[in-house]
Design a protein around this motif. Structure first.
Motif, PDB file in Angstrom:
ATOM      1  N   GLN A 123       0.829  -1.210   0.000  1.00 39.62           N
ATOM      2  CA  GLN A 123       0.000   0.000   0.000  1.00 39.62           C
ATOM      3  C   GLN A 123       0.864   1.261   0.000  1.00 39.62           C
ATOM      4  O   GLN A 123       0.544   2.238  -0.679  1.00 39.62           O
ATOM      5  CB  GLN A 123      -0.948   0.013   1.199  1.00 39.62           C
ATOM      6  CG  GLN A 123      -1.967   1.130   1.149  1.00 39.62           C
ATOM      7  CD  GLN A 123      -2.877   1.052  -0.070  1.00 39.62           C
ATOM      8  OE1 GLN A 123      -3.447   0.010  -0.351  1.00 39.62           O
ATOM      9  NE2 GLN A 123      -2.997   2.153  -0.800  1.00 39.62           N
ATOM     10  N   LYS A 148       2.070   1.655  -3.502  1.00 40.49           N
ATOM     11  CA  LYS A 148       0.949   2.096  -4.351  1.00 40.49           C
ATOM     12  C   LYS A 148       0.680   3.581  -4.142  1.00 40.49           C
ATOM     13  O   LYS A 148       0.523   4.334  -5.109  1.00 40.49           O
ATOM     14  CB  LYS A 148      -0.302   1.273  -4.032  1.00 40.49           C
ATOM     15  CG  LYS A 148      -1.468   1.578  -4.937  1.00 40.49           C
ATOM     16  CD  LYS A 148      -2.638   0.659  -4.641  1.00 40.49           C
ATOM     17  CE  LYS A 148      -3.783   0.925  -5.607  1.00 40.49           C
ATOM     18  NZ  LYS A 148      -4.897  -0.002  -5.398  1.00 40.49           N
ATOM     19  N   ASP A 149       0.644   4.017  -2.890  1.00 45.15           N
ATOM     20  CA  ASP A 149       0.412   5.429  -2.587  1.00 45.15           C
ATOM     21  C   ASP A 149       1.541   6.310  -3.118  1.00 45.15           C
ATOM     22  O   ASP A 149       1.296   7.420  -3.602  1.00 45.15           O
ATOM     23  CB  ASP A 149       0.267   5.635  -1.079  1.00 45.15           C
ATOM     24  CG  ASP A 149      -1.000   5.010  -0.510  1.00 45.15           C
ATOM     25  OD1 ASP A 149      -1.909   4.639  -1.289  1.00 45.15           O
ATOM     26  OD2 ASP A 149      -1.070   4.872   0.734  1.00 45.15           O
ATOM     27  N   HIS A 194       3.400  -1.504  -7.190  1.00 45.19           N
ATOM     28  CA  HIS A 194       3.050  -2.198  -5.944  1.00 45.19           C
ATOM     29  C   HIS A 194       2.900  -3.703  -6.157  1.00 45.19           C
ATOM     30  O   HIS A 194       3.143  -4.489  -5.242  1.00 45.19           O
ATOM     31  CB  HIS A 194       1.787  -1.599  -5.326  1.00 45.19           C
ATOM     32  CG  HIS A 194       0.574  -1.699  -6.195  1.00 45.19           C
ATOM     33  ND1 HIS A 194       0.422  -0.954  -7.346  1.00 45.19           N
ATOM     34  CD2 HIS A 194      -0.527  -2.466  -6.091  1.00 45.19           C
ATOM     35  CE1 HIS A 194      -0.729  -1.251  -7.911  1.00 45.19           C
ATOM     36  NE2 HIS A 194      -1.326  -2.173  -7.165  1.00 45.19           N
TER      37      HIS A 194
END
Length: 78
Positions: free
Chosen positions: A18, A21-22, A35
């Motif tokens: 995560q 991804k962020d 990710h």
């Protein structure tokens, strides 16, 4: 903020995913799959978990991720 850097553990996999991804969200030049790439790299025969780290805050939450992988660089056939 106190941060510690530690070798990744299986319980960090999803939070690290995560974070990555962020980190790439909204970036102009990305395929949006970074990710998922970290999971694929872990499946390689030469994956070494000691070359993958997470940054943890004082609450042991993953706030950063880093991974080194082996690569072969060739130039002009060498």
């Amino acid at each position: 903020m106190k941060i510690s850097v530690e070798t990744i553990q299986p319980e960090h996999y999803e939070p690290a995913k995560q974070v990555v991804k962020d980190a790439f969200s909204g970036i102009k030049f990305t395929d949006g799959d970074e990710h998922n790439l970290i999971g694929r790299l872990r499946q390689l025969d030469d994956y070494q978990s000691n070359f993958e780290v997470v940054a943890l805050n004082e609450n042991s939450e993953v706030v950063g991720h880093g991974m080194l992988t082996q690569v072969e660089v060739r130039m002009n056939g060498h």
